[in-house]
Scaffold this motif. Structure first.
Motif, PDB file in Angstrom:
ATOM      1  N   MET A   1       0.210  -3.618   4.070  1.00 43.31           N
ATOM      2  CA  MET A   1       0.093  -2.853   2.837  1.00 43.31           C
ATOM      3  C   MET A   1      -0.621  -3.677   1.766  1.00 43.31           C
ATOM      4  SD  MET A   1       3.070  -1.001   0.596  1.00 43.31           S
ATOM      5  CE  MET A   1       3.739  -2.529   0.003  1.00 43.31           C
ATOM      6  N   LYS A   2      -0.251  -4.945   1.625  1.00 42.27           N
ATOM      7  CA  LYS A   2      -0.901  -5.821   0.649  1.00 42.27           C
ATOM      8  C   LYS A   2      -2.383  -5.994   0.975  1.00 42.27           C
ATOM      9  CE  LYS A   2       3.205  -8.531  -0.464  1.00 42.27           C
ATOM     10  NZ  LYS A   2       3.840  -9.858  -0.310  1.00 42.27           N
ATOM     11  N   ALA A   3      -2.682  -6.181   2.249  1.00 40.32           N
ATOM     12  CA  ALA A   3      -4.082  -6.339   2.656  1.00 40.32           C
ATOM     13  C   ALA A   3      -4.871  -5.072   2.365  1.00 40.32           C
ATOM     14  CB  ALA A   3      -4.156  -6.684   4.142  1.00 40.32           C
ATOM     15  N   GLY A   4      -4.292  -3.932   2.628  1.00 38.56           N
ATOM     16  CA  GLY A   4      -4.958  -2.663   2.347  1.00 38.56           C
ATOM     17  C   GLY A   4      -5.238  -2.478   0.873  1.00 38.56           C
ATOM     18  N   GLU A   5      -4.286  -2.865   0.045  1.00 39.91           N
ATOM     19  CA  GLU A   5      -4.475  -2.756  -1.401  1.00 39.91           C
ATOM     20  C   GLU A   5      -5.610  -3.658  -1.876  1.00 39.91           C
ATOM     21  OE1 GLU A   5      -0.609  -3.699  -2.888  1.00 39.91           O
ATOM     22  OE2 GLU A   5       0.165  -1.672  -2.539  1.00 39.91           O
TER      23      GLU A   5
ATOM     24  N   ILE B   1      -8.158  -4.803  -0.052  1.00 41.89           N
ATOM     25  CA  ILE B   1      -9.430  -4.310   0.483  1.00 41.89           C
ATOM     26  C   ILE B   1      -9.871  -3.074  -0.283  1.00 41.89           C
ATOM     27  CG2 ILE B   1     -10.477  -3.208   2.507  1.00 41.89           C
ATOM     28  CD1 ILE B   1      -9.021  -5.249   4.236  1.00 41.89           C
ATOM     29  N   ALA B   2      -8.933  -2.233  -0.684  1.00 42.44           N
ATOM     30  CA  ALA B   2      -9.273  -1.015  -1.421  1.00 42.44           C
ATOM     31  C   ALA B   2      -9.881  -1.330  -2.787  1.00 42.44           C
ATOM     32  CB  ALA B   2      -8.038  -0.139  -1.590  1.00 42.44           C
ATOM     33  N   LYS B   3      -9.521  -2.468  -3.366  1.00 33.81           N
ATOM     34  CA  LYS B   3     -10.037  -2.831  -4.684  1.00 33.81           C
ATOM     35  C   LYS B   3     -11.509  -3.236  -4.637  1.00 33.81           C
ATOM     36  CE  LYS B   3      -5.604  -4.260  -6.557  1.00 33.81           C
ATOM     37  NZ  LYS B   3      -4.770  -5.376  -7.008  1.00 33.81           N
ATOM     38  N   THR B   4     -11.954  -3.763  -3.503  1.00 30.27           N
ATOM     39  CA  THR B   4     -13.349  -4.205  -3.410  1.00 30.27           C
ATOM     40  C   THR B   4     -13.982  -3.633  -2.149  1.00 30.27           C
ATOM     41  OG1 THR B   4     -12.596  -6.218  -2.309  1.00 30.27           O
ATOM     42  CG2 THR B   4     -13.025  -6.373  -4.661  1.00 30.27           C
TER      43      THR B   4
END
Length: 84
Positions: free
Chosen positions: A33-37, A39-42
């Protein structure tokens, strides 16, 4: 009596193993979940991750078939889906 104690000890070990495994799954899900967040930012991070994944799976190109779609196409598809 020994058999009953052995069965009880084995059941306890199995119970602990299930708990440890489920705790590991929870931590893995949180990390994903943290990694997805992040990656979603950039969007560049997603592109780099895609290229990294392609490099990993291309070690034996005779066994793989990869279809690359532009990210813009996917975004357009998602926008249309949200409209409905």
């Amino acid at each position: 009596m020994r058999r009953a104690m052995a069965r009880q000890a084995e059941a306890e070990r199995e119970r602990r193993a299930v708990i440890i495994k489920s705790e590991g799954e929870i931590k893995a899900a949180e990390n994903l979940m943290k990694a997805g967040e992040r990656i979603a930012k950039t969007p560049e991070a997603l592109h780099l991750r895609t290229l990294h994944t392609l490099a990993e799976i291309s070690s034996d190109p005779n066994q793989k078939f990869v279809v690359l779609l532009p990210v813009e196409l996917l975004k357009a598809f998602l926008r249309e889906r949200k409209k409905r």
